[in-house]
Design an enzyme around this catalytic site. Structure first.
Site, PDB file in Angstrom:
ATOM      1  N   TYR A   1      -8.016   9.900   0.658  1.00 57.71           N
ATOM      2  CA  TYR A   1      -7.139   9.701  -0.512  1.00 57.71           C
ATOM      3  C   TYR A   1      -7.650  10.463  -1.728  1.00 57.71           C
ATOM      4  CZ  TYR A   1      -4.224   6.273   1.830  1.00 57.71           C
ATOM      5  OH  TYR A   1      -3.343   5.666   2.683  1.00 57.71           O
TER       6      TYR A   1
ATOM      7  N   ARG B   1       6.514 -10.753  -6.727  1.00 55.19           N
ATOM      8  CA  ARG B   1       6.440  -9.317  -7.003  1.00 55.19           C
ATOM      9  C   ARG B   1       7.589  -8.864  -7.924  1.00 55.19           C
ATOM     10  NH1 ARG B   1       6.337  -4.625  -7.458  1.00 55.19           N
ATOM     11  NH2 ARG B   1       5.726  -2.970  -6.043  1.00 55.19           N
TER      12      ARG B   1
ATOM     13  N   ARG C   1       4.374  -7.951   1.696  1.00 53.96           N
ATOM     14  CA  ARG C   1       5.250  -7.284   2.649  1.00 53.96           C
ATOM     15  C   ARG C   1       6.363  -8.150   3.223  1.00 53.96           C
ATOM     16  NH1 ARG C   1       2.298  -2.922   6.540  1.00 53.96           N
ATOM     17  NH2 ARG C   1       2.457  -1.213   5.077  1.00 53.96           N
TER      18      ARG C   1
ATOM     19  N   ASP D   1      -6.276  -3.860  -2.701  1.00 51.53           N
ATOM     20  CA  ASP D   1      -6.022  -2.630  -1.947  1.00 51.53           C
ATOM     21  C   ASP D   1      -7.328  -1.866  -1.788  1.00 51.53           C
ATOM     22  OD1 ASP D   1      -3.263  -1.170  -1.110  1.00 51.53           O
ATOM     23  OD2 ASP D   1      -4.883   0.274  -1.379  1.00 51.53           O
TER      24      ASP D   1
ATOM     25  N   ARG E   1      -2.358  -7.141   6.882  1.00 58.24           N
ATOM     26  CA  ARG E   1      -1.276  -7.037   5.897  1.00 58.24           C
ATOM     27  C   ARG E   1      -0.400  -8.281   5.857  1.00 58.24           C
ATOM     28  NH1 ARG E   1      -1.430  -1.545   4.687  1.00 58.24           N
ATOM     29  NH2 ARG E   1      -0.650  -2.155   2.685  1.00 58.24           N
TER      30      ARG E   1
HETATM   31  O1  CP3 Z   1      -3.884  -7.445   4.457  1.00 53.61           O
HETATM   32  C1  CP3 Z   1      -3.385  -7.910   3.420  1.00 53.61           C
HETATM   33  O2  CP3 Z   1      -2.305  -8.492   3.427  1.00 53.61           O
HETATM   34  C2  CP3 Z   1      -4.183  -7.836   2.128  1.00 53.61           C
HETATM   35  C3  CP3 Z   1      -3.759  -6.860   1.204  1.00 53.61           C
HETATM   36  C4  CP3 Z   1      -3.862  -5.372   1.545  1.00 53.61           C
HETATM   37  C5  CP3 Z   1      -3.006  -4.417   0.933  1.00 53.61           C
HETATM   38  N1  CP3 Z   1      -3.439  -3.187   1.295  1.00 53.61           N
HETATM   39  C6  CP3 Z   1      -1.879  -4.746   0.045  1.00 53.61           C
HETATM   40  C7  CP3 Z   1      -0.797  -3.755  -0.142  1.00 53.61           C
HETATM   41  C8  CP3 Z   1      -4.779  -4.677   2.346  1.00 53.61           C
HETATM   42  C9  CP3 Z   1      -5.885  -5.195   3.267  1.00 53.61           C
HETATM   43  C10 CP3 Z   1      -4.508  -3.286   2.168  1.00 53.61           C
HETATM   44  C11 CP3 Z   1      -5.301  -2.219   2.803  1.00 53.61           C
HETATM   45  C12 CP3 Z   1      -4.829  -0.836   2.738  1.00 53.61           C
HETATM   46  N2  CP3 Z   1      -4.212  -0.175   1.695  1.00 53.61           N
HETATM   47  C13 CP3 Z   1      -5.028   0.118   3.784  1.00 53.61           C
HETATM   48  C14 CP3 Z   1      -5.753  -0.172   5.083  1.00 53.61           C
HETATM   49  C15 CP3 Z   1      -4.920  -0.937   6.035  1.00 53.61           C
HETATM   50  C16 CP3 Z   1      -3.950  -0.117   6.838  1.00 53.61           C
HETATM   51  O3  CP3 Z   1      -2.751  -0.450   6.780  1.00 53.61           O
HETATM   52  O4  CP3 Z   1      -4.371   0.820   7.530  1.00 53.61           O
HETATM   53  C17 CP3 Z   1      -4.460   1.341   3.360  1.00 53.61           C
HETATM   54  C18 CP3 Z   1      -4.414   2.611   4.146  1.00 53.61           C
HETATM   55  C19 CP3 Z   1      -3.963   1.138   2.033  1.00 53.61           C
HETATM   56  C20 CP3 Z   1      -3.293   2.134   1.146  1.00 53.61           C
HETATM   57  C21 CP3 Z   1      -1.916   1.730   0.809  1.00 53.61           C
HETATM   58  N3  CP3 Z   1      -1.567   0.699  -0.045  1.00 53.61           N
HETATM   59  C22 CP3 Z   1      -0.702   2.330   1.272  1.00 53.61           C
HETATM   60  C23 CP3 Z   1      -0.625   3.491   2.220  1.00 53.61           C
HETATM   61  C24 CP3 Z   1       0.372   1.630   0.677  1.00 53.61           C
HETATM   62  C25 CP3 Z   1       1.844   1.923   0.732  1.00 53.61           C
HETATM   63  C26 CP3 Z   1       2.510   1.511   1.954  1.00 53.61           C
HETATM   64  C27 CP3 Z   1       2.293   0.060   2.346  1.00 53.61           C
HETATM   65  O5  CP3 Z   1       1.339  -0.164   3.092  1.00 53.61           O
HETATM   66  O6  CP3 Z   1       3.060  -0.816   1.964  1.00 53.61           O
HETATM   67  C28 CP3 Z   1      -0.196   0.580  -0.099  1.00 53.61           C
HETATM   68  C29 CP3 Z   1       0.568  -0.440  -0.870  1.00 53.61           C
HETATM   69  C30 CP3 Z   1       0.304  -1.856  -0.573  1.00 53.61           C
HETATM   70  N4  CP3 Z   1      -0.923  -2.406  -0.349  1.00 53.61           N
HETATM   71  C31 CP3 Z   1       1.304  -2.878  -0.512  1.00 53.61           C
HETATM   72  C32 CP3 Z   1       0.614  -4.068  -0.232  1.00 53.61           C
HETATM   73  C33 CP3 Z   1       1.193  -5.457  -0.110  1.00 53.61           C
HETATM   74  C34 CP3 Z   1       2.802  -2.709  -0.764  1.00 53.61           C
HETATM   75  C35 CP3 Z   1       2.993  -2.735  -2.254  1.00 53.61           C
HETATM   76  C36 CP3 Z   1       4.252  -3.349  -2.777  1.00 53.61           C
HETATM   77  O7  CP3 Z   1       4.362  -4.589  -2.813  1.00 53.61           O
HETATM   78  O8  CP3 Z   1       5.086  -2.570  -3.213  1.00 53.61           O
END
Ligand code: CP3
Length: 341
Positions: free
Chosen positions: A150, A37, A28, A74, A24
């Site tokens: 999901y 963003r 973030r 994602d 991640r």
């Molecule tokens: O690693 C990276 O930086 C690359 C981008 C990436 C995102 N999601 C961007 C994202 C990756 C590799 C993921 C994978 C992902 N997404 C997983 C597996 C990794 C893990 O943490 O276990 C899962 C379970 C998800 C599903 C998901 N997407 C959730 C639960 C959420 C909300 C909470 C959170 O993690 O912030 C997201 C949103 C998300 N995916 C954001 C980002 C940068 C936040 C969105 C925003 O900017 O508002």
């Protein structure tokens, strides 16, 4: 490639130090990410606009100095490509307006051929152009079971009890769903590789809600098929919280096995010394004073000695972490004189 450390380490070669990236890392934590963003309608617009996705993918390489970029996207693009679109709700996370409720919903799902996700491949190509060989690009997908979670629950959950209910109450239907997700994921990862990712990671984020026998029945065969069919680049499996699955994953066709911070590298390494391990600093260490971050990072590095290692956190970096602490973590690894193996 100017810095191919992660590719060499992932192939099991001895490297001058452990390569480092952070789950991640894109998004973030960086003010530069938030600025991009803020100008957009939402998360999906960023994911689906290759120029912008490439911009935030490259940010951690420029600012944090990581040894690889992970493509900004994602895991939930796969359910969408199969016919279940996702929404990202600010402050809450993902939500699916339509979920799997009965067997006929599975029949109605489309097996993705990968062409639905052209914007991801375009983002990978644009990222490679901008990186100009500085570091490799990591591709990724969700593991079939995590995606099933999901598709059935429609959002996050502490227990994923509805998803687990299907494994017991409707095992045949659950397998049919996992088959469709697996076929879609294979097509998707093959196209990521064709677009230029040098390694890929499969995220089994909710593995920890299962048991050894459920993991063997509902996860391993599908994970194994992915690793065997998309085998032209090194691959990593990260099954968070799944200590019970480590024997199986360490015997799998993945080159690298990711560990969370609850797992003991020595104990897991002993299961198969030829595997590369990835991880595993507790992400909450990054809330500590600098001296503590440095000390715990060095302790983490020595806990992986004696075999191949890719340094990372034990799960994704938490959103309110100060990016300077992440940089300190990365700098500590880059300046330590640990030899990988
Ligand atoms: O690693 C990276 O930086 C690359 C981008 C990436 C995102 N999601 C961007 C994202 C990756 C590799 C993921 C994978 C992902 N997404 C997983 C597996 C990794 C893990 O943490 O276990 C899962 C379970 C998800 C599903 C998901 N997407 C959730 C639960 C959420 C909300 C909470 C959170 O993690 O912030 C997201 C949103 C998300 N995916 C954001 C980002 C940068 C936040 C969105 C925003 O900017 O508002």
């Amino acid at each position: 490639m100017q810095n191919d450390l992660i590719i060499r380490a992932a192939r099991g070669e001895k490297t001058e130090r452990s390569p480092v990236w952070v789950m991640r890392q894109a998004g973030r934590i960086l003010p530069e990410y938030r600025a991009v963003r803020a100008s957009l309608s939402g998360f999906k617009e960023l994911v689906e606009t290759p120029d912008l996705a490439a911009e935030v993918t490259v940010q951690p390489v420029d600012i944090l100095g990581v040894d690889a970029a992970i493509i900004f996207s994602d895991i939930l693009v796969i359910p969408e490509a199969m016919g279940l679109p996702y929404e990202m709700i600010k402050g809450k996370g993902p939500h699916f307006p339509k979920v799997i409720e009965r067997a006929s919903d599975i029949d109605a799902l489309h097996v993705a051929d990968g062409s639905e996700l052209q914007y991801v491949y375009d983002a990978i190509r644009e990222t490679r152009k901008r990186l100009d060989g500085r570091v490799p690009v990591i591709g990724f997908a969700g593991a079939p079971f995590t995606i099933l979670c999901y598709m059935i629950e429609g959002q996050g959950s502490k227990t994923f009890s509805n998803a687990r209910r299907w494994l017991h109450a409707y095992p045949n239907e659950a397998h049919a769903l996992l088959e469709k997700i697996t076929a879609s994921t294979i097509a998707y990862l093959k196209l990521q590789v064709a677009a230029g990712v040098s390694v890929y990671q499969v995220f089994d984020s909710w593995a920890g809600v299962l048991s050894k026998s459920l993991y063997q029945e509902f996860c391993m065969p599908y994970l194994e098929r992915i690793a065997q069919e998309v085998n032209s680049v090194p691959r990593t499996i990260f099954a968070k919280g799944a200590q019970f699955a480590m024997e199986d994953l360490m015997a799998s066709s993945y080159n690298t096995v990711g560990l969370d911070w609850t797992m003991d590298p020595m104990q897991i390494r002993a299961m198969n010394p030829s595997k590369v391990l990835q991880g595993n600093l507790d992400p909450t260490v990054l809330y500590a004073e600098d001296e503590v971050v440095v000390q715990k990072t060095n302790e983490m590095l020595s806990s992986f000695s004696g075999g191949g290692h890719i340094a990372n956190l034990g799960h994704g970096v938490y959103p309110d972490t100060d990016w300077r602490k992440v940089k300190l973590f990365i700098d500590t690894i880059k300046t330590s004189n640990n030899t990988n193996q």
